[in-house]
Write a protein that holds these residues in place. Structure first.
Motif, PDB file in Angstrom:
ATOM      1  N   LEU A  25      99.910  -0.909  30.894  1.00 47.62           N
ATOM      2  CA  LEU A  25     100.920  -1.616  31.688  1.00 47.62           C
ATOM      3  C   LEU A  25     102.204  -1.737  30.875  1.00 47.62           C
ATOM      4  N   PHE A  26     103.233  -0.992  31.290  1.00 50.79           N
ATOM      5  CA  PHE A  26     104.542  -1.070  30.648  1.00 50.79           C
ATOM      6  C   PHE A  26     105.361  -2.185  31.313  1.00 50.79           C
ATOM      7  N   VAL A  27     105.958  -3.037  30.499  1.00 51.58           N
ATOM      8  CA  VAL A  27     106.774  -4.144  31.019  1.00 51.58           C
ATOM      9  C   VAL A  27     108.218  -3.897  30.620  1.00 51.58           C
ATOM     10  N   ASP A  28     109.055  -3.581  31.598  1.00 54.93           N
ATOM     11  CA  ASP A  28     110.476  -3.340  31.335  1.00 54.93           C
ATOM     12  C   ASP A  28     111.211  -4.671  31.323  1.00 54.93           C
ATOM     13  N   ASP A  29     111.712  -5.048  30.149  1.00 57.74           N
ATOM     14  CA  ASP A  29     112.374  -6.337  29.965  1.00 57.74           C
ATOM     15  C   ASP A  29     113.866  -6.224  30.250  1.00 57.74           C
ATOM     16  N   GLY A  30     114.197  -5.817  31.478  1.00 59.19           N
ATOM     17  CA  GLY A  30     115.596  -5.757  31.885  1.00 59.19           C
ATOM     18  C   GLY A  30     116.408  -4.702  31.164  1.00 59.19           C
ATOM     19  N   SER A  31     115.819  -3.551  30.881  1.00 60.50           N
ATOM     20  CA  SER A  31     116.533  -2.479  30.177  1.00 60.50           C
ATOM     21  C   SER A  31     117.680  -1.939  31.026  1.00 60.50           C
ATOM     22  N   LYS A  32     118.745  -1.494  30.352  1.00 62.49           N
ATOM     23  CA  LYS A  32     119.895  -0.908  31.038  1.00 62.49           C
ATOM     24  C   LYS A  32     119.892   0.614  30.959  1.00 62.49           C
ATOM     25  N   ASP A  33     118.960   1.184  30.201  1.00 60.69           N
ATOM     26  CA  ASP A  33     118.907   2.642  30.098  1.00 60.69           C
ATOM     27  C   ASP A  33     117.893   3.179  31.111  1.00 60.69           C
ATOM     28  N   ARG A  34     117.270   4.318  30.819  1.00 66.03           N
ATOM     29  CA  ARG A  34     116.354   4.969  31.758  1.00 66.03           C
ATOM     30  C   ARG A  34     114.900   4.528  31.573  1.00 66.03           C
ATOM     31  N   THR A  35     114.685   3.423  30.905  1.00 68.81           N
ATOM     32  CA  THR A  35     113.310   2.989  30.642  1.00 68.81           C
ATOM     33  C   THR A  35     112.498   2.850  31.926  1.00 68.81           C
ATOM     34  N   TRP A  36     113.038   2.162  32.934  1.00 71.10           N
ATOM     35  CA  TRP A  36     112.266   1.959  34.161  1.00 71.10           C
ATOM     36  C   TRP A  36     112.076   3.265  34.930  1.00 71.10           C
ATOM     37  N   ALA A  37     113.073   4.115  34.927  1.00 74.68           N
ATOM     38  CA  ALA A  37     112.934   5.406  35.607  1.00 74.68           C
ATOM     39  C   ALA A  37     111.807   6.219  34.976  1.00 74.68           C
ATOM     40  N   ILE A  38     111.684   6.162  33.666  1.00 66.82           N
ATOM     41  CA  ILE A  38     110.610   6.881  32.975  1.00 66.82           C
ATOM     42  C   ILE A  38     109.258   6.270  33.330  1.00 66.82           C
ATOM     43  N   ILE A  39     109.191   4.944  33.405  1.00 67.38           N
ATOM     44  CA  ILE A  39     107.937   4.282  33.776  1.00 67.38           C
ATOM     45  C   ILE A  39     107.523   4.689  35.187  1.00 67.38           C
ATOM     46  N   GLU A  40     108.485   4.757  36.108  1.00 66.54           N
ATOM     47  CA  GLU A  40     108.176   5.186  37.476  1.00 66.54           C
ATOM     48  C   GLU A  40     107.656   6.614  37.486  1.00 66.54           C
ATOM     49  N   SER A  41     108.272   7.488  36.694  1.00 62.87           N
ATOM     50  CA  SER A  41     107.824   8.876  36.608  1.00 62.87           C
ATOM     51  C   SER A  41     106.415   8.971  36.039  1.00 62.87           C
ATOM     52  N   LEU A  42     106.127   8.182  35.008  1.00 59.08           N
ATOM     53  CA  LEU A  42     104.792   8.174  34.408  1.00 59.08           C
ATOM     54  C   LEU A  42     103.756   7.702  35.414  1.00 59.08           C
ATOM     55  N   HIS A  43     104.119   6.699  36.214  1.00 63.60           N
ATOM     56  CA  HIS A  43     103.191   6.163  37.209  1.00 63.60           C
ATOM     57  C   HIS A  43     102.883   7.188  38.295  1.00 63.60           C
ATOM     58  N   ARG A  44     103.905   7.924  38.710  1.00 60.95           N
ATOM     59  CA  ARG A  44     103.697   8.939  39.752  1.00 60.95           C
ATOM     60  C   ARG A  44     102.789  10.065  39.277  1.00 60.95           C
ATOM     61  N   SER A  45     102.911  10.425  38.023  1.00 60.79           N
ATOM     62  CA  SER A  45     102.139  11.565  37.510  1.00 60.79           C
ATOM     63  C   SER A  45     100.777  11.170  36.948  1.00 60.79           C
ATOM     64  N   ASN A  46     100.589   9.885  36.663  1.00 63.20           N
ATOM     65  CA  ASN A  46      99.344   9.445  36.033  1.00 63.20           C
ATOM     66  C   ASN A  46      99.039   8.026  36.510  1.00 63.20           C
ATOM     67  N   GLY A  47      97.990   7.883  37.320  1.00 69.66           N
ATOM     68  CA  GLY A  47      97.636   6.579  37.863  1.00 69.66           C
ATOM     69  C   GLY A  47      97.211   5.567  36.825  1.00 69.66           C
ATOM     70  N   ARG A  48      96.935   6.045  35.626  1.00 69.38           N
ATOM     71  CA  ARG A  48      96.542   5.139  34.545  1.00 69.38           C
ATOM     72  C   ARG A  48      97.736   4.369  34.001  1.00 69.38           C
ATOM     73  N   MET A  49      98.948   4.854  34.302  1.00 70.29           N
ATOM     74  CA  MET A  49     100.170   4.218  33.834  1.00 70.29           C
ATOM     75  C   MET A  49     100.714   3.292  34.913  1.00 70.29           C
ATOM     76  N   ARG A  50     100.857   2.030  34.589  1.00 66.78           N
ATOM     77  CA  ARG A  50     101.365   1.044  35.530  1.00 66.78           C
ATOM     78  C   ARG A  50     102.661   0.429  34.988  1.00 66.78           C
ATOM     79  N   GLY A  51     103.395  -0.236  35.867  1.00 68.93           N
ATOM     80  CA  GLY A  51     104.692  -0.766  35.453  1.00 68.93           C
ATOM     81  C   GLY A  51     104.993  -2.138  36.022  1.00 68.93           C
ATOM     82  N   LEU A  52     105.781  -2.868  35.268  1.00 68.78           N
ATOM     83  CA  LEU A  52     106.230  -4.198  35.661  1.00 68.78           C
ATOM     84  C   LEU A  52     107.694  -4.292  35.245  1.00 68.78           C
ATOM     85  N   LYS A  53     108.572  -4.594  36.187  1.00 69.69           N
ATOM     86  CA  LYS A  53     110.003  -4.669  35.889  1.00 69.69           C
ATOM     87  C   LYS A  53     110.478  -6.104  36.066  1.00 69.69           C
ATOM     88  N   LEU A  54     110.992  -6.701  34.994  1.00 67.06           N
ATOM     89  CA  LEU A  54     111.544  -8.048  35.090  1.00 67.06           C
ATOM     90  C   LEU A  54     112.959  -7.989  35.651  1.00 67.06           C
TER      91      LEU A  54
END
Length: 351
Positions: free
Chosen positions: A52-81
């Motif tokens: 579970l990746f937790v994006d702590d309000g990043s301004k770069d591409r961190t959340w976009a990468i987490i979304e991409s990881l989630h789409r390609s691998n169900g084992r990768m989950r995301g949480l965006k503050l």
């Protein structure tokens, strides 16, 4: 202490707080995915274990990468503050979210400095019955002399002030579901998890590991943040600094009496020498101590002010979790903030 005896391997969630980690995140995901695959193959953890990746309000591409990881691998989950809440609050958000379905939660930073191979030993200790497993650095050879010296001074100071902190341990640890539930009962706004977790008191163990150089990117803890973190830790777990201020006042009172006696004797004996140097120096010195003391008292008052307001620690903007209708809708229910169980759920503000 009872060994894990559930008939099935435990479901493990690895929580990774992220803040501006676009350079290192793909490699972090690759390594963690490979590790979980290996541990599943060994029968140590359940196949449904995840990251579970937790994006702590990043301004770069961190959340976009987490979304991409989630789409390609169900084992990768995301949480965006919804905004940058700080490392400790982002970590807490991940822990409270993961505890809903995980038997144990492992927290690790995204920079790959903590040796992920130690996770295997964490799991083994958990299966033996330990509910909290601390990752402890073997040495600080990768640190600069300044950072090594200040870190050692910090741990020694915390120990002298009465705080229960594990020496050379950061936030690399395993916590059982029950341990995280107990952690949720600690309501303070000023979070210092390294000091709170040992207060839980469940059976604990330590795993030694070697810390590596940062894989990519820059440290998110410059000197200013390190000092602020240290002050938070000290003032959150001890009132001894306040008592030190009182002791300092008593000491100066005693010294002033001695000086007064000396001045009277010098005056009577006719040996008094007019001068201003000693007077100016003493005024500046005592004035500095007074200002420092007022600042220290203000630090405590500020913490009381923050706690009294009772503002939520964070807000969750988005979640990437499998098989949830909320994910498809792009919206999430907001449970009552005073609901203890809801504090780890969708879109909640954990208090």
């Amino acid at each position: 202490m009872q060994p894990w005896n559930n008939g099935m391997p435990p479901l493990i969630a690895v929580v990774v707080p992220c803040y501006h980690e676009e350079e290192v995140l793909p490699e972090t995901a690759r390594r963690l995915d490979a590790l979980l695959t290996r541990l599943i193959g060994e029968g140590l953890i359940a196949p449904s274990s995840y990251v579970l990746f937790v994006d702590d309000g990043s301004k770069d591409r961190t959340w976009a990468i987490i979304e991409s990881l989630h789409r390609s691998n169900g084992r990768m989950r995301g949480l965006k503050l919804a905004r940058n809440a700080g490392h400790q609050r982002a970590l807490l958000a991940g822990l409270l979210t993961a505890k809903r379905d995980a038997d144990a939660v492992i927290s690790i930073d995204a920079d790959l400095q903590d040796d992920i191979e130690a996770i295997r030993e964490f799991v083994i200790k958990f299966r033996e019955g330990y509910e909290i497993v601390y990752g402890v650095r073997e040495d600080r050879s990768t640190d600069t002399k300044f950072k090594r010296g200040t870190a050692q001074m910090f741990y020694k100071l915390m120990s002298r002030l009465g705080a229960e902190v594990v020496y050379n341990h950061a936030d690399y640890r395993l916590m059982s579901k029950r341990a995280v539930e107990y952690l949720a009962e600690y309501r303070e706004v000023n979070l210092f998890l390294r000091g709170i977790v040992p207060l839980i008191g469940l059976p604990s163990a330590q795993v030694m590991y070697k810390r590596h150089e940062r894989f990519a990117g820059e440290s998110k803890y410059p000197l200013r943040k390190m000092l602020a973190f240290a002050v938070d830790g000290i003032t959150s777990f001890s009132v001894r600094p306040i008592r030190l201020v009182t002791a300092t006042g008593v000491l100066f009172l005693a010294l002033s009496l001695l000086v007064a006696i000396y001045v009277l004797i010098a005056k009577i004996s006719g040996q008094a020498v007019p001068g201003w140097t000693s007077i100016v120096l003493s005024i500046w010195f005592v004035g500095g101590v007074q200002i420092m003391s007022i600042g220290l008292v203000g630090e405590y008052i500020g913490k009381i002010y923050q706690e009294a307001k009772g503002r939520p620690k964070y807000h969750i903007e988005k979640m990437l979790m499998p098989e949830t209708a909320a994910e498809e809708r792009g919206s999430y229910p907001l449970p009552r903030p005073w609901d203890a169980e809801a504090s780890g759920g969708h879109g909640t503000a954990a208090r």
